[in-house]
Design an enzyme around this catalytic site. Structure first.
Site, PDB file in Angstrom:
ATOM      1  N   ASP A 185       0.862  -1.168   0.000  1.00  0.00           N
ATOM      2  CA  ASP A 185       0.000   0.000   0.000  1.00  0.00           C
ATOM      3  C   ASP A 185       0.909   1.232   0.000  1.00  0.00           C
ATOM      4  O   ASP A 185       2.016   1.200   0.539  1.00  0.00           O
ATOM      5  CB  ASP A 185      -0.849   0.001   1.277  1.00  0.00           C
ATOM      6  CG  ASP A 185      -2.314   0.226   0.998  1.00  0.00           C
ATOM      7  OD1 ASP A 185      -2.637   1.327   0.524  1.00  0.00           O
ATOM      8  OD2 ASP A 185      -3.127  -0.682   1.253  1.00  0.00           O
ATOM      9  N   ASP A 190      -3.417   4.594  -2.164  1.00  0.00           N
ATOM     10  CA  ASP A 190      -4.568   4.994  -1.360  1.00  0.00           C
ATOM     11  C   ASP A 190      -5.121   6.345  -1.823  1.00  0.00           C
ATOM     12  O   ASP A 190      -4.368   7.299  -2.017  1.00  0.00           O
ATOM     13  CB  ASP A 190      -4.079   5.098   0.093  1.00  0.00           C
ATOM     14  CG  ASP A 190      -5.199   5.264   1.103  1.00  0.00           C
ATOM     15  OD1 ASP A 190      -5.961   4.314   1.298  1.00  0.00           O
ATOM     16  OD2 ASP A 190      -5.291   6.357   1.709  1.00  0.00           O
ATOM     17  N   GLU A 216      -6.656   3.365  -5.713  1.00  0.00           N
ATOM     18  CA  GLU A 216      -7.945   3.498  -5.046  1.00  0.00           C
ATOM     19  C   GLU A 216      -8.581   4.785  -5.547  1.00  0.00           C
ATOM     20  O   GLU A 216      -8.240   5.874  -5.106  1.00  0.00           O
ATOM     21  CB  GLU A 216      -7.807   3.529  -3.526  1.00  0.00           C
ATOM     22  CG  GLU A 216      -9.183   3.412  -2.870  1.00  0.00           C
ATOM     23  CD  GLU A 216      -9.233   3.840  -1.415  1.00  0.00           C
ATOM     24  OE1 GLU A 216     -10.138   3.393  -0.696  1.00  0.00           O
ATOM     25  OE2 GLU A 216      -8.380   4.633  -0.984  1.00  0.00           O
ATOM     26  N   HIS A 234     -10.903  -4.238   3.033  1.00  0.00           N
ATOM     27  CA  HIS A 234     -10.884  -3.923   4.468  1.00  0.00           C
ATOM     28  C   HIS A 234     -11.806  -2.761   4.830  1.00  0.00           C
ATOM     29  O   HIS A 234     -11.918  -2.416   6.006  1.00  0.00           O
ATOM     30  CB  HIS A 234      -9.451  -3.597   4.882  1.00  0.00           C
ATOM     31  CG  HIS A 234      -8.938  -2.371   4.194  1.00  0.00           C
ATOM     32  ND1 HIS A 234      -8.717  -2.313   2.833  1.00  0.00           N
ATOM     33  CD2 HIS A 234      -8.658  -1.145   4.661  1.00  0.00           C
ATOM     34  CE1 HIS A 234      -8.317  -1.100   2.509  1.00  0.00           C
ATOM     35  NE2 HIS A 234      -8.262  -0.371   3.597  1.00  0.00           N
ATOM     36  N   ASP A 235     -12.403  -2.117   3.838  1.00  0.00           N
ATOM     37  CA  ASP A 235     -13.321  -1.009   4.105  1.00  0.00           C
ATOM     38  C   ASP A 235     -14.783  -1.400   3.879  1.00  0.00           C
ATOM     39  O   ASP A 235     -15.684  -0.646   4.247  1.00  0.00           O
ATOM     40  CB  ASP A 235     -13.021   0.183   3.178  1.00  0.00           C
ATOM     41  CG  ASP A 235     -11.662   0.797   3.432  1.00  0.00           C
ATOM     42  OD1 ASP A 235     -11.193   0.766   4.583  1.00  0.00           O
ATOM     43  OD2 ASP A 235     -11.059   1.315   2.466  1.00  0.00           O
TER      44      ASP A 235
HETATM   45  C1  GLC Z   1      -8.556   4.399   2.153  1.00  0.00           C
HETATM   46  C2  GLC Z   1      -8.286   3.153   2.954  1.00  0.00           C
HETATM   47  C3  GLC Z   1      -8.988   3.279   4.268  1.00  0.00           C
HETATM   48  C4  GLC Z   1      -8.421   4.493   4.980  1.00  0.00           C
HETATM   49  C5  GLC Z   1      -8.569   5.744   4.104  1.00  0.00           C
HETATM   50  C6  GLC Z   1      -7.794   6.901   4.636  1.00  0.00           C
HETATM   51  O1  GLC Z   1      -9.909   4.504   1.855  1.00  0.00           O
HETATM   52  O2  GLC Z   1      -8.667   2.020   2.243  1.00  0.00           O
HETATM   53  O3  GLC Z   1      -8.849   2.124   5.051  1.00  0.00           O
HETATM   54  O4  GLC Z   1      -9.058   4.665   6.204  1.00  0.00           O
HETATM   55  O5  GLC Z   1      -8.088   5.512   2.815  1.00  0.00           O
HETATM   56  O6  GLC Z   1      -6.422   6.673   4.452  1.00  0.00           O
END
Ligand code: GLC
Ligand code: CA
Length: 527
Positions: free
Chosen positions: A100, A205, A264, A328-329
């Site tokens: 990541d 991210d 992402e 994970h979200d």
């Molecule tokens: C992304 C991650 C998440 C995190 C957010 C802020 O959405 O997947 O888990 O809390 O970014 O970094």
């Protein structure tokens, strides 16, 4: 035209949430030696690419997505030596490692931010985004995006210096100022640091958030929900400047051979936005901007077909598709109940790279974590639940603490772990795990399933989704019954008979002629 022969096109990517995979030192939290210990399992499952959520030094206020040192491993997880060993052993087993990378914000405890905050004249002041307030309030009307509502301001006031700093997510995650060339160089160096250590790519991210409107103009509409807001916002995110920075990140990554950049991007991104993130000529050039649509879609045949057809067509031959069902979200695929098997079969047989989330191969549940054990500070907008439900420890066996740890884990285990675990499912040829393993192997050994074309069929029963994958005359047919009734699906003509090779029920291997009969919630792969 790019030929789909890269490792990130031909493989499944398996996501590990490192806190919850395997604990080796008895503190109840997963670690790098734990992942090392379980590489044999991943190899047995047929996994050749793993993405690990953040393992960097962090105060863990957002469990690693709040980095305080980008080039150190957090002691909870181990050290750089453990990391090097993991890379080495993974590569020995032909498994790629994707890390990541969190470029939008750091932890508020990162030394860069501490220095930036220390005074208005600090040399790192401009590494973050500081502004004076306006009319007794924050500098503009932009909203924080962590909450179920979009009401909170994106600005956090700092008493000491009398200015506000910008944080898209929460005050513990101040946004870096990507318009500052020093920040760009420092963050590109982070990429090089890990690329030099042998990582095979990055999942980046919140990549579309990095640039903001240079004039910090107010958003000029009243949002009704977080997703609306994020889709419509013109100034706070969705900036053309971000595309430029992502492209430069990509250039750094692509200057090393055989690497991948996964982004992402917004969950509700339009197909046009996705194309722009991937477009190597006029866009950002990322290999895999996440396609999140299925993380919030129903397992409903008609709407699935409609979306997949459009997405696959929009990718064409120059953009490689990808599919996510969970992470994970978001809630685990077990949210589909009786249709979870179909969901797994779907993602493993579409054209495009499937991302699967640890434990979904067991159909692990979304755990109802009692309030006193909850860890995650955030709520998922759609469910109004914390993300803890999908982060509980991997269920390895029926021993105490599910073989995950020797002690009570940081999040509670699912109460079903004595039945739902790797060991139990390994010895059951009709298990969920057996189905995943068989589909992963079939995918790997069947070019029609990896590089083949995708075409969905019409003139089929209403609640079924049926599609053909084809490569150089080799055909694979996937027929999914999304209903709770038996369905008879007509099969397209073929020189020899069709054979059911995998059923979600894992109990048939038979030749069929003109039709295949599917039981309620049954999916089948026919060769
Ligand atoms: C992304 C991650 C998440 C995190 C957010 C802020 O959405 O997947 O888990 O809390 O970014 O970094
Ligand atoms: Ca540990």
């Amino acid at each position: 035209m790019k030929q789909p022969t890269q490792w990130w096109q031909n493989n499944v990517v398996y996501q590990i949430y490192p806190r919850s995979f395997q604990d080796t030192n008895g503190d109840g939290i997963g670690d790098l030696p734990g992942i090392l210990q379980r590489l044999d399992y991943l190899q047995w499952l047929g996994i050749e690419a793993v993405w690990i959520s953040p393992i960097y030094e962090s105060p863990m206020e957002d469990f690693g997505y709040d980095v305080s040192n980008y080039t150190e491993i957090d002691p909870l997880f181990g050290n750089l030596e453990d990391f090097d060993q993991l890379i080495h052993e993974a590569h020995r087993r032909n498994i790629k490692i994707i890390l990541d990378y969190v470029p939008n914000h750091t932890s508020h405890k990162h030394p860069w931010f501490l220095e930036s905050k220390s005074s208005r004249t600090s040399p790192k002041r401009d590494w973050y985004i500081w502004r004076d307030g306006k009319e007794g309030g924050p500098p503009n009307n932009w909203r924080s995006v962590t909450n179920t509502t979009v009401a909170g301001s994106i600005w956090e006031f700092d008493e000491a210096s009398g200015q506000y700093y910008l944080c898209n997510f929460s005050p513990i995650q101040p946004d870096l100022n990507w318009e500052n060339p020093e920040v760009q160089e420092a963050m590109f160096d982070v990429l090089r640091f890990w690329l030099d250590r042998g990582v095979d790519g990055f999942r980046v991210d919140m990549v579309d958030f990095i640039s903001k409107d240079p004039e910090f103009r107010d958003e000029d509409f009243e949002p009704t929900s977080t997703s609306d807001y994020l889709t419509q916002a013109k100034y706070q995110c969705n900036r053309p400047e971000s595309i430029h920075h992502i492209r430069r990140m990509h250039d750094v990554i692509a200057s090393y051979p055989n690497r991948v950049m996964i982004g992402e991007v917004p969950y509700h991104a339009t197909l046009e936005q996705l194309r722009n993130f991937a477009d190597p000529v006029n866009g950002a050039g990322m290999e895999l901007p996440f396609n999140f649509r299925l993380t919030y879609a129903e397992m409903e045949a008609k709407s699935l077909k409609e979306f997949i057809d459009r997405y696959d067509a929009s990718c064409g031959n120059d953009m490689w598709p990808n599919y996510n069902l969970s992470n994970h979200d978001r809630a685990r695929t077990s949210r589909y109940g009786d249709l979870a098997g179909i969901a797994g079969m779907l993602i493993l047989t579409l054209r495009g790279t499937p991302f699967i989330y640890y434990g979904d191969e067991l159909n692990m549940p979304n755990v109802d974590v009692p309030p006193e054990r909850q860890q995650d500070p955030w709520l998922v907008p759609e469910t109004n639940r914390t993300r803890d439900e999908c982060r509980t420890p991997m269920q390895w066996d029926a021993n105490a603490f599910a073989g995950f740890s020797k002690t009570e884990p940081w999040l509670p285990l699912s109460p079903d772990f004595q039945k739902v675990n790797v060991e139990a499912q390994k010895s059951n040829p009709q298990s969920f795990l057996a189905m995943y393993r068989k589909l992963i192997a079939l995918r790997k050994n069947t070019p029609a399933l990896t590089v083949g074309s995708y075409e969905s069929l019409s003139n089929i029963p209403e609640s079924s989704l049926v599609y053909l994958r084809e490569h150089e005359g080799e055909q694979v047919l996937i027929a999914l019954n999304c209903s709770d009734e038996e369905l008879i699906v007509p099969l397209p003509p073929k020189q020899s008979d069709w054979r059911v090779n995998v059923s979600t029920h894992m109990d048939r291997d038979e030749t069929v002629a003109n039709t295949v009969t599917l039981r309620p919630h049954e999916g089948a792969v026919l060769l």
